[in-house]
Scaffold this motif. Structure first.
Motif, PDB file in Angstrom:
ATOM      1  N   UNK A  58     -14.745  27.984  11.432  1.00 11.41           N
ATOM      2  CA  UNK A  58     -14.272  29.277  11.944  1.00 11.41           C
ATOM      3  C   UNK A  58     -15.437  30.233  12.193  1.00 11.41           C
ATOM      4  N   UNK A  59     -16.459  30.170  11.351  1.00  7.40           N
ATOM      5  CA  UNK A  59     -17.603  31.047  11.567  1.00  7.40           C
ATOM      6  C   UNK A  59     -18.407  30.543  12.769  1.00  7.40           C
ATOM      7  N   UNK A  60     -18.504  29.220  12.855  1.00  4.84           N
ATOM      8  CA  UNK A  60     -19.201  28.634  13.999  1.00  4.84           C
ATOM      9  C   UNK A  60     -18.526  29.065  15.307  1.00  4.84           C
ATOM     10  N   UNK A  97     -18.237  32.296  20.381  1.00  2.33           N
ATOM     11  CA  UNK A  97     -17.659  33.222  21.359  1.00  2.33           C
ATOM     12  C   UNK A  97     -18.470  34.506  21.450  1.00  2.33           C
ATOM     13  N   UNK A  98     -19.574  34.588  20.697  1.00  2.07           N
ATOM     14  CA  UNK A  98     -20.493  35.693  20.895  1.00  2.07           C
ATOM     15  C   UNK A  98     -20.256  36.903  19.998  1.00  2.07           C
ATOM     16  N   UNK A  99     -19.649  36.711  18.838  1.00  2.00           N
ATOM     17  CA  UNK A  99     -19.501  37.833  17.905  1.00  2.00           C
ATOM     18  C   UNK A  99     -20.872  38.256  17.389  1.00  2.00           C
ATOM     19  N   UNK A 100     -21.047  39.546  17.178  1.00  2.00           N
ATOM     20  CA  UNK A 100     -22.307  40.014  16.603  1.00  2.00           C
ATOM     21  C   UNK A 100     -22.322  39.699  15.108  1.00  2.00           C
ATOM     22  N   UNK A 114     -19.254  39.441  12.402  1.00  2.00           N
ATOM     23  CA  UNK A 114     -18.960  38.222  11.625  1.00  2.00           C
ATOM     24  C   UNK A 114     -18.904  38.552  10.130  1.00  2.00           C
ATOM     25  N   UNK A 115     -19.890  39.353   9.684  1.00  2.00           N
ATOM     26  CA  UNK A 115     -19.939  39.657   8.256  1.00  2.00           C
ATOM     27  C   UNK A 115     -18.701  40.448   7.836  1.00  2.00           C
ATOM     28  N   UNK A 116     -18.406  41.514   8.593  1.00  2.00           N
ATOM     29  CA  UNK A 116     -17.346  42.414   8.153  1.00  2.00           C
ATOM     30  C   UNK A 116     -15.960  41.835   8.403  1.00  2.00           C
ATOM     31  N   UNK A 117     -15.751  41.253   9.564  1.00  2.00           N
ATOM     32  CA  UNK A 117     -14.383  40.830   9.911  1.00  2.00           C
ATOM     33  C   UNK A 117     -14.087  39.381   9.551  1.00  2.00           C
ATOM     34  N   UNK A 118     -15.128  38.544   9.460  1.00  2.00           N
ATOM     35  CA  UNK A 118     -14.836  37.136   9.219  1.00  2.00           C
ATOM     36  C   UNK A 118     -15.216  36.673   7.819  1.00  2.00           C
ATOM     37  N   UNK A 119     -16.383  37.107   7.349  1.00  2.00           N
ATOM     38  CA  UNK A 119     -16.819  36.624   6.033  1.00  2.00           C
ATOM     39  C   UNK A 119     -16.227  37.459   4.896  1.00  2.00           C
ATOM     40  N   UNK A 120     -16.283  38.773   5.052  1.00  2.00           N
ATOM     41  CA  UNK A 120     -15.826  39.652   3.962  1.00  2.00           C
ATOM     42  C   UNK A 120     -14.404  39.335   3.493  1.00  2.00           C
ATOM     43  N   UNK A 121     -13.440  39.231   4.434  1.00  2.00           N
ATOM     44  CA  UNK A 121     -12.067  38.972   3.965  1.00  2.00           C
ATOM     45  C   UNK A 121     -11.950  37.662   3.184  1.00  2.00           C
ATOM     46  N   UNK A 122     -12.795  36.683   3.523  1.00  2.00           N
ATOM     47  CA  UNK A 122     -12.706  35.399   2.827  1.00  2.00           C
ATOM     48  C   UNK A 122     -13.365  35.460   1.454  1.00  2.00           C
TER      49      UNK A 122
END
Lengths: 310, 271
Positions: free
Chosen positions: B159-161, B166-169, B173-181
């Motif tokens: 999911x992070x890959x 798709x070009x997330x900054x 990635x840190x705030x919206x994808x990693x933090x919640x996990x």
């Protein structure tokens, strides 16, 4: 082996550097001006300025830090604001008492802790295991300054078996050492249990059993010997924290060690004393950890092979 | 859940409820001095007795618990916040940032925790905020370690890959994808460590570095009344039992969590 010890000692250098940096930052952040503290609040400004120059407080932070480390290396930790005695001298006088207390506590915690842990592991999942587990967590959860007071009340004041407080021989040492040993006993029992269970699953234990060696011998020698390593770590860590946790216990029992010295410093806001105790306590902690690391190598031949292969 | 876990959960819930609703549960001023009833043993009017200024101990234990638990919880959340920031930055950033942040983390972990907490708290004027600062400046390090480890594994996940593809900054990635996990595991860790926080908080208050008189906390009640331990043991008994029971229940719950989630908080017990 020598290379390993050398590497460990070299690793200490940045660690000690960081520790002195932290304590230096804390000292700098302390309220009050050390120069004013030394000559008194009502001194004339030029005397304060002279004092500031003398102790180097007018220089840049980096030079001040260098001076601080140099002083520490010479064993100079400043003088108490109240007694004007050299802090390190006082610590040197009081340290043997703290050490005696910590050793006494270890002697009281290790045998029952390991026996309880081994017993719990042998009865894994049963009610005895559960009881021991809850019992050891309880020992970890009781604050020492309260259990100390309760022991003092029971043995010192109600039953009048032991002197309630003071510094002295074995009779004086029993209660504070018992107090310090309680949380350690809980930790040792827990770690021993986990470690024994881990080792008991290994093939060589099954082999030993298959060869018909008695349960007692397998558990007591084969398992215990291999399960010892994490236990030794925890004992080492705990020993270091006894030397520090003594702040509370020594205060309660009026035991004349570093802990009470520090507590008196805190009450009087005697900053050189507090900082001196923190530096000594932290260094002891770090060096005990190093000693434990080195001790591993004598306990576990596997480690030695692993290290030489690297 | 085991029986000990269930009992602990109930007890912790009760303590939280009573602490939060203290003014509704007991309409009595914990600081009201009553010189006509100094050091009276437990009675119907004062279920836990009174202290050497005639203050009701039950009221002080309840209001003191409010502070003790409040301070510990806030400090726990603070540590979690700092640990999350450091862990995410170190884990995702990698390289020099990782090395530098982890060096600081290891440094904090190599201090004996109670001594460092004392060192930090003598710098500030004594009070509950000082205790919060001291507890969190010591406690964040183990969170940072845990979160960094978590991020290192998450970083390689599909999911992070995909997010990167798709070009997330990085920030996104840190705030919206990693933090919640990372938040669930961080919350579990906070729960695991609360027992230790309560013990350290009470130790600092016992040393006089916490809330100042007349405000009651469990630790300061014990230190203020310990001179009367023989003449009036009830003054020291109830706050101590409360510290021990609360810490015990948190630790038993932590044990349960540890068995279920497989997290090991390398927390050292405070002396």
């Amino acid at each position: 082996m020598k290379g390993f010890i050398l590497r460990k000692v070299l690793l200490l250098v940045p660690l000690l550097f960081g520790i002195t940096l932290t304590t230096f930052a804390l000292t700098k952040a302390l309220p009050g001006d050390p120069a004013v503290n030394m000559v008194g609040e009502r001194s004339r400004p030029e005397i304060i300025a002279k004092m500031r120059k003398e102790i180097g407080a007018d220089k840049g932070v980096v030079r001040q830090y260098a001076g601080y480390v140099l002083l520490l290396l010479q064993g100079e930790m400043g003088r108490s604001y109240y007694t004007n005695r050299n802090v390190l001298d006082d610590i040197r006088i009081k340290f043997p008492n703290t050490l005696r207390l910590a050793l006494g506590a270890m002697a009281m915690a290790i045998p029952p802790g390991m026996i309880l842990g081994l017993f719990a592991a042998m009865r894994k999942g049963g009610w005895a295991d559960r009881t021991i587990s809850v019992f050891s967590i309880s020992l970890l959860s009781i604050p020492v300054f309260w259990s100390g007071l309760m022991l003092m009340l029971l043995f010192g004041l109600v039953l009048k078996l032991l002197p309630p407080s003071g510094t002295g021989g074995l009779r004086y040492m029993l209660l504070p050492a018992l107090t310090l040993s309680l949380p350690a006993l809980g930790t040792i029992a827990r770690v021993t249990r986990v470690s024994v269970l881990e080792v008991a699953d290994m093939p060589f234990i099954r082999t030993a059993r298959a060869k018909g060696i008695s349960d007692c011998r397998v558990n007591g020698i084969h398992v215990m010997k291999n399960a010892l390593i994490p236990v030794v770590t925890v004992i080492g860590l705990d020993f270091a924290s006894y030397l520090n946790g003594a702040v509370l216990t020594e205060t309660i029992f009026g035991w004349d060690g570093i802990g009470r010295f520090m507590m008196e410093g805190i009450i009087k806001r005697d900053y050189p004393v507090i900082m001196g105790c923190i530096i000594v306590g932290t260094s002891l902690f770090v060096f005990t950890n190093l000693a434990v690391d080195i001790l591993y190598h004598y306990l576990d031949p596997r480690m030695r092979i692993y290290e030489t292969e690297r | 859940m085991r029986l000990s876990g269930k009992i602990s959960a109930c007890f912790v819930a009760c303590v939280f409820l009573v602490s939060m609703l203290a003014p509704l549960v007991l309409q009595r001023d914990p600081d009201a001095i009553d010189l006509d009833s100094l050091r009276t043993p437990p009675s119907l009017h004062h279920p836990l007795g009174t202290d050497n200024k005639g203050r009701d101990i039950m009221a002080r234990v309840i209001y003191g618990g409010r502070i003790s638990i409040g301070v510990s919880v806030v400090a726990g959340l603070f540590s979690m916040g700092i640990g999350l920031c450091v862990g995410l930055l170190a884990g995702y950033g990698g390289g020099k940032a990782d090395a530098a942040l982890m060096a600081i983390t290891d440094l904090v972990l190599s201090f004996p925790s109670l001594l460092l907490a004392i060192g930090v708290s003598v710098v500030f004027p004594p009070g509950i905020y000082t205790v919060m600062i001291a507890l969190s400046s010591v406690g964040w390090a183990s969170f940072a370690r845990l979160i960094r480890g978590q991020v290192l594994t998450l970083k390689e996940s599909p999911c992070i890959e995909a997010a990167r593809a798709v070009g997330c900054s990085s920030g996104r990635i840190i705030v919206l994808h990693l933090l919640p996990q990372c938040i669930p595991i961080a919350l579990v860790m906070t729960g695991l460590k609360l027992g230790g926080y309560i013990l350290t908080e009470s130790a600092l208050s016992f040393l006089g570095l916490g809330a100042q008189p007349p405000t009651a906390t469990w630790g300061s009640m014990i230190s203020a009344n310990r001179a009367y331990i023989y003449a009036a043991p009830w003054m020291v008994l109830s706050p101590g039992i409360m510290i021990a029971l609360t810490a015990l229940c948190f630790n038993l719950l932590g044990d349960e969590l540890r068995d279920r989630c497989g997290i090991d908080p390398e927390g050292r017990a405070a002396g």
